[in-house]
Scaffold this motif. Structure first.
Motif, PDB file in Angstrom:
ATOM      1  N   UNK A  48      32.863  46.679  40.670  1.00 34.31           N
ATOM      2  CA  UNK A  48      32.755  48.134  40.711  1.00 34.31           C
ATOM      3  C   UNK A  48      31.516  48.570  39.930  1.00 34.31           C
ATOM      4  N   UNK A  49      31.128  49.845  40.039  1.00 33.71           N
ATOM      5  CA  UNK A  49      29.913  50.296  39.322  1.00 33.71           C
ATOM      6  C   UNK A  49      29.928  49.994  37.831  1.00 33.71           C
ATOM      7  N   UNK A  50      31.122  50.015  37.208  1.00 36.23           N
ATOM      8  CA  UNK A  50      31.205  49.732  35.776  1.00 36.23           C
ATOM      9  C   UNK A  50      31.275  48.257  35.441  1.00 36.23           C
ATOM     10  N   UNK A  51      31.223  47.399  36.476  1.00 36.24           N
ATOM     11  CA  UNK A  51      31.247  45.967  36.258  1.00 36.24           C
ATOM     12  C   UNK A  51      32.619  45.340  36.371  1.00 36.24           C
ATOM     13  N   UNK A  52      33.679  46.162  36.506  1.00 39.75           N
ATOM     14  CA  UNK A  52      35.023  45.595  36.625  1.00 39.75           C
ATOM     15  C   UNK A  52      35.174  44.886  37.962  1.00 39.75           C
ATOM     16  N   UNK A  53      35.902  43.770  37.992  1.00 37.34           N
ATOM     17  CA  UNK A  53      36.132  43.093  39.266  1.00 37.34           C
ATOM     18  C   UNK A  53      37.110  43.866  40.134  1.00 37.34           C
ATOM     19  N   UNK A  54      36.907  43.807  41.429  1.00 39.40           N
ATOM     20  CA  UNK A  54      37.809  44.421  42.394  1.00 39.40           C
ATOM     21  C   UNK A  54      38.006  43.443  43.544  1.00 39.40           C
ATOM     22  N   UNK A  55      39.243  43.342  44.015  1.00 38.10           N
ATOM     23  CA  UNK A  55      39.580  42.346  45.023  1.00 38.10           C
ATOM     24  C   UNK A  55      39.259  42.855  46.430  1.00 38.10           C
ATOM     25  N   UNK A  56      38.514  42.064  47.182  1.00 35.57           N
ATOM     26  CA  UNK A  56      38.232  42.429  48.572  1.00 35.57           C
ATOM     27  C   UNK A  56      38.986  41.519  49.549  1.00 35.57           C
ATOM     28  N   UNK A  57      39.753  40.572  48.990  1.00 36.73           N
ATOM     29  CA  UNK A  57      40.617  39.719  49.810  1.00 36.73           C
ATOM     30  C   UNK A  57      42.042  39.827  49.324  1.00 36.73           C
ATOM     31  N   UNK A  58      42.821  38.735  49.432  1.00 36.34           N
ATOM     32  CA  UNK A  58      44.199  38.759  48.959  1.00 36.34           C
ATOM     33  C   UNK A  58      44.260  39.028  47.471  1.00 36.34           C
ATOM     34  N   UNK A  59      45.311  39.778  47.043  1.00 33.90           N
ATOM     35  CA  UNK A  59      45.339  40.108  45.617  1.00 33.90           C
ATOM     36  C   UNK A  59      46.709  40.222  44.985  1.00 33.90           C
ATOM     37  N   UNK A  60      47.783  40.447  45.726  1.00 29.96           N
ATOM     38  CA  UNK A  60      49.062  40.766  45.105  1.00 29.96           C
ATOM     39  C   UNK A  60      49.991  39.552  45.010  1.00 29.96           C
ATOM     40  N   UNK A  61      50.845  39.576  43.996  1.00 34.91           N
ATOM     41  CA  UNK A  61      51.906  38.586  43.840  1.00 34.91           C
ATOM     42  C   UNK A  61      53.187  39.335  43.476  1.00 34.91           C
ATOM     43  N   UNK A  62      54.323  38.675  43.720  1.00 33.91           N
ATOM     44  CA  UNK A  62      55.584  39.347  43.455  1.00 33.91           C
ATOM     45  C   UNK A  62      56.711  38.393  43.145  1.00 33.91           C
ATOM     46  N   UNK A  63      57.894  38.929  42.859  1.00 37.89           N
ATOM     47  CA  UNK A  63      59.064  38.097  42.558  1.00 37.89           C
ATOM     48  C   UNK A  63      59.387  37.158  43.709  1.00 37.89           C
TER      49      UNK A  63
END
Length: 455
Positions: A48-63
Motif C-alpha cells: 500500500x502507499x504507506x508500505x504495508x503489505x496487502x494480499x492480492x491472492x489467497x489470504x484468509x484462514x479459519x477454524x
C-alpha cells in the motif's frame, strides 16, 4: 547445469514448499524448481502507499483448517480477525438492504427457499465427503449435471436461485454451468458445509495473517534456503521406475522421484516421456480454473466504518459482486477489496485498465456513496493473466469428469507424485488443502524411498 538429488519438487506454492520441507526433515536431498521469480504460487503480497503489505491472492484462514494453523504457529506467524463490525449491504434481485448477522433482509418466502436449498446442498455435500467423490452412491447422478442444473431443480424462487448463483461466483470464481454438481458437493463437503466456507466468524474468512499471507511461503522458503531455484520453468520430465530427469531451461535435475505441485491444468504444459496414462491426460483436459480479478482500493481512512458499515457488500447485478473491508492490522489506511468473478471477470479483462478501474470505482460508489471516489491507490490482479497460475482460486472438473477420471487426481504414476490444493481431501483449493496435499505427497515419497532402500 546438471544436478542430482533424491527428490525434485516442481512448484514453490504452499503445497510444494510444505512437501519439500517434510522431505528435508525426513533426511532427503531436495531441490524445488519454481517458474516464477518468487515463491508463493497463488498467494502474493503487494504494498500500500504507506508500505504495508496487502494480499492480492489467497489470504484468509479459519477454524477447522488445522494444517495451515499448525504451520502458521510453527513458523512463528500470527493472525488477526477480519473486520466485520457494522451493517452489511446486500443487493439481490430488485431489493437493496442493510443488515447485521449472516442473512440479508428478504421476502420470507425467499429466505425459506434459501434455507431449504442450503439444507439440501449440505446434506448432499456430507454424503459425498464421506468417501472419494467418484465412489459415492449418487456420484453418477450428480456428475452427470452441472451445478446450475442442480440449483434450478432445488430452487422454488427466482431470487433464491439468484442468491446461490452469486454465492457460487464468490466461492468458485466461476459460473455454476462450468462445473459438475458432484464437484460442488465435493468442494463444499470438504469444508464441512456451506456456512464454514462462506462465513467470517467461525468460517473460512475469520482471520488474516499479520504481514500478509505470502509470509507463510516466504518463511518456508527461508528454511529451505538454497534448495529453491527460481525462474526455472519445467518443460520436460522423463520418467521410469528408475527415476526422473527434469529439464527447466538450462538446468537438468536427476532424482529418484518428483513431486509435481501445480494446478492440474498447468501440468498439461509439461512434456512427459513416456506420455502419462490416458486417464491422467483425460482428467487434465477436463479441468479448468476459475477466473477472478481481485482489486484492492485504498483510502486515507476506512470511511465506511464511520457510517456504521462493515465494508461487506454483495450484489447479483454489479461487476464487483463482493466487497470486504481489507484494512491491514493497525493501519490508518482503509482498504476495500473487491472481487470480479466468472463471466464478469471475462468482461472486465477485455476492458482497458482505465475502463476497468472506472467500472470498479463506480460499483464502490454504488455500494458506499461518493466518498468511494476519493481513493489513493488502486491495485488489481487478474489471475487468469498469470502465466503460471492460469486462473484462481482453484481448478474444478466439468460434468462427467470425476466419475470417469477422478481416481487419477492424486494417484502416483511411477516416480511421479501429485500435490496442489485441488488434490486435497478437505478444504480443497484453500491454503489448508495445499498444506494437506504437500504433506500427503511427501509421505508417499518417503514410503517409496524407504521401501526401495530396504530391498
Amino acid at each position: 547445469m546438471e544436478r542430482s538429488v533424491d527428490v525434485v519438487v516442481v512448484g514453490a506454492g504452499i503445497s510444494g514448499l510444505v512437501a519439500a520441507r517434510d522431505l528435508v526433515h525426513a533426511g532427503l536431498e531436495v531441490l524445488v524448481l519454481e517458474s516464477r521469480d518468487r515463491v508463493g504460487g497463488r498467494i502474493l503480497n503487494e504494498k500500500l502507499p504507506g508500505g504495508e503489505p496487502i494480499e492480492v491472492g489467497g489470504e484468509w484462514v479459519g477454524p477447522g483448517q488445522h494444517r495451515i494453523h499448525a504451520l502458521i504457529e510453527e513458523l512463528g506467524l500470527q493472525t488477526y480477525p477480519t473486520h466485520t463490525a457494522g451493517r452489511n449491504i446486500a443487493e439481490i434481485g430488485e431489493t437493496r438492504s442493510q443488515y447485521t448477522g449472516k442473512v440479508p433482509k428478504m421476502n420470507p418466502l425467499v429466505l425459506a427457499d434459501i434455507g431449504q436449498i442450503q439444507w439440501r446442498l449440505d446434506r448432499m455435500a456430507r454424503q459425498v465427503a464421506a468417501a472419494d467423490p467418484w465412489d459415492g452412491a449418487r456420484a453418477e447422478e450428480l456428475d452427470g449435471q452441472t451445478f446450475a442444473t442442480w440449483l434450478r431443480q432445488a430452487a422454488y424462487t427466482a431470487s433464491g436461485y439468484s442468491f446461490f448463483r452469486t454465492i457460487t461466483e464468490v466461492v468458485f470464481a466461476a459460473e455454476p454451468e462450468d462445473f459438475s454438481a458432484l464437484w460442488a458437493a465435493f468442494y463444499i463437503g470438504g469444508a464441512g458445509g456451506l456456512d464454514p466456507l462462506i462465513s467470517f466468524a467461525g468460517g473460512a474468512q475469520q482471520d488474516r495473517i499479520v504481514g500478509g499471507s505470502q509470509r507463510i511461503a516466504l518463511a518456508l522458503a527461508e528454511q529451505l534456503d538454497e534448495r529453491i531455484l527460481l525462474n526455472a520453468a519445467v518443460t520436460d520430465i522423463d520418467w521410469s521406475e528408475q527415476g526422473v530427469r527434469v529439464v527447466a531451461g538450462g538446468t537438468t535435475v536427476r532424482a529418484q522421484r518428483a513431486v509435481i505441485a501445480m494446478p492440474p491444468p498447468l501440468t498439461g504444459r509439461i512434456r512427459f516421456a513416456p506420455g502419462l496414462p490416458g486417464d491422467r491426460e483425460q482428467l487434465v483436459q477436463r479441468m479448468a480454473s476459475g477466473r477472478v480479478i481481485k482489486v484492492n482500493v485504498a483510502y486515507e481512512k476506512p470511511f465506511w466504518r464511520a457510517s456504521g458499515l462493515s465494508g461487506l457488500a454483495n450484489s447479483d447485478r454489479r461487476l464487483v459482486s463482493t466487497v470486504m473491508d481489507n484494512t491491514p492490522l493497525d493501519s490508518s489506511t482503509g482498504v476495500l477489496v473487491g472481487f470480479v468473478d466468472g463471466k464478469d471477470a471475462d468482461t472486465c479483462a477485455r476492458m482497458s485498465f482505465d475502463e476497468r478501474r472506472a467500472s470498479v470505482i463506480s460499483d464502490l460508489v454504488g455500494y458506499f456513496g461518493p466518498a468511494a471516489q476519493n481513493y489513493i491507490e488502486y491495485i488489481e490482479r487478474d489471475w487468469a493473466a498469470e502465466e503460471y497460475s492460469g486462473g484462481c482460486y482453484h481448478s474444478f472438473t466439468t460434468p462427467g469428469t470425476l466419475t470417469r477420471f477422478g481416481h487419477a487426481l492424486r494417484a502416483p504414476i511411477g516416480p511421479l507424485h501429485w500435490a496442489g490444493a485441488e488434490t486435497a481431501t478437505t478444504w480443497v483449493g484453500a491454503m489448508d488443502g495445499a498444506a494437506e496435499s504437500g504433506q500427503r505427497a511427501a509421505l508417499e515419497v518417503v514410503r517409496k524411498v524407504s521401501a526401495r532402500a530396504s530391498r
